[in-house]
Design a protein around this motif. Structure first.
Motif, PDB file in Angstrom:
ATOM      1  N   ALA A  45       0.846  -1.183   0.000  1.00  0.00           N
ATOM      2  CA  ALA A  45       0.000   0.000   0.000  1.00  0.00           C
ATOM      3  C   ALA A  45       0.884   1.237   0.000  1.00  0.00           C
ATOM      4  O   ALA A  45       1.993   1.225   0.545  1.00  0.00           O
TER       5      ALA A  45
ATOM      6  N   SER B 219       0.164   5.267   0.812  1.00  0.00           N
ATOM      7  CA  SER B 219      -0.854   6.226   1.242  1.00  0.00           C
ATOM      8  C   SER B 219      -0.887   7.475   0.374  1.00  0.00           C
ATOM      9  O   SER B 219      -1.934   8.119   0.234  1.00  0.00           O
TER      10      SER B 219
ATOM     11  N   GLN C 299      -9.021  -0.033   2.087  1.00  0.00           N
ATOM     12  CA  GLN C 299      -8.364   1.003   1.285  1.00  0.00           C
ATOM     13  C   GLN C 299      -7.630   0.424   0.079  1.00  0.00           C
ATOM     14  O   GLN C 299      -6.857   1.141  -0.558  1.00  0.00           O
ATOM     15  N   SER C 300      -7.857  -0.836  -0.225  1.00  0.00           N
ATOM     16  CA  SER C 300      -7.094  -1.497  -1.271  1.00  0.00           C
ATOM     17  C   SER C 300      -8.013  -2.224  -2.241  1.00  0.00           C
ATOM     18  O   SER C 300      -9.232  -2.237  -2.085  1.00  0.00           O
TER      19      SER C 300
ATOM     20  N   ASN D  12      -1.722  -0.310  -4.456  1.00  0.00           N
ATOM     21  CA  ASN D  12      -2.514  -0.634  -3.265  1.00  0.00           C
ATOM     22  C   ASN D  12      -3.277  -1.934  -3.513  1.00  0.00           C
ATOM     23  O   ASN D  12      -4.429  -1.925  -3.945  1.00  0.00           O
TER      24      ASN D  12
END
Length: 261
Positions: A46, A48, A75-76, A56
């Protein structure tokens, strides 16, 4: 679909993408917030500072521990593979609904090294140097419409340290100017993954992409790779160039994220 070949291709692509994230992780102070972590024996990564699904991704044992994959997807994204035209828009994984990302469905192509077709060319191709790397990065950023705020991150992701002998970047020159470039990643499982390639807009249609495919296949042979693999959009010139070099479609890959409730 030959599942063993498909998994080998996916592993090689994963290793290549992980290497680019590790380049970001190696920048002093880790300003891009890069990280590599594991889901069991599967590496995931990942970044950010980048919204790109390229950086990611979550991987895992889809058959026996799908819940662990879903638990990391906030978030992926995660890649799923199938025969072409068999990937659904939505799938259920461990009781959660996933949706396919628009624009992130590709074909994975491959062939045994001995079955590759290499056409001769007269173009000047060389391994990238400190002097030619900026030109390659500019062409790549322009070709993939990289936003200004992401260009520094993108550059850092290609800054392979000298200790990494698996990654190679080649540039093609015309009249002494870099007009195209491409990446070769010699994965640890014996697959030579033909990574990202880009050509200057004004120089397209002149056979440079095909020449870079041929050159990378020749290099893969020299380094003892057993399989050549690459990714391309179904209706792209890249796919046609790869097939001209002997690669055939192995399977389709699509990226999925958690569906919004």
């Amino acid at each position: 679909m030959d599942i063993d070949r498909a998994l080998a291709i996916e592993a090689a692509e994963r290793e290549y993408l992980q290497s680019r994230v590790e380049n970001l992780l190696g920048v002093d102070g880790n300003p891009f917030g890069a990280r590599v972590f594991h889901n069991g024996s599967f590496p995931c990564f990942a970044v950010s500072a980048s919204p790109s699904p390229m950086f990611n991704r979550v991987y895992g044992d889809y058959q026996h521990d799908a819940a662990a994959i879903v638990g990391l997807l906030s978030q992926s994204v995660t890649p799923l593979i199938a025969a072409p035209a068999s990937l659904e828009q939505g799938v259920c994984l461990a009781g959660r609904q996933l949706e396919r990302l628009k624009g992130w469905t590709h074909l994975q192509l491959a062939c045994a090294v001995e079955h590759a077709v290499i056409d001769q060319h007269a173009f000047a191709i060389e391994e990238v140097s400190a002097e030619t790397l900026p030109a390659f990065l500019d062409i790549h950023a322009a070709g993939f419409h990289t936003k200004a705020e992401q260009r520094l991150l993108n550059r850092a992701s290609f800054s392979y340290p000298a200790s990494n002998q698996r990654a190679r970047i080649y540039v093609l020159k015309s009249a002494g100017e870099v007009v195209a470039g491409a990446v070769l990643y010699l994965a640890s499982n014996g697959v030579a993954y033909l990574g990202t390639a880009a050509t200057q807009k004004s120089a397209r249609g002149l056979g440079y992409h095909g020449a870079l495919i041929n050159h990378r296949i020749e290099q893969a042979k020299l380094h003892g790779s057993r399989l050549i693999a690459a990714t391309a959009l179904a209706n792209s010139q890249s796919r046609r160039n790869l097939q001209r070099a002997g690669l055939t479609v192995s399977h389709a890959q699509a990226l999925y994220r958690l569906a919004e409730d």
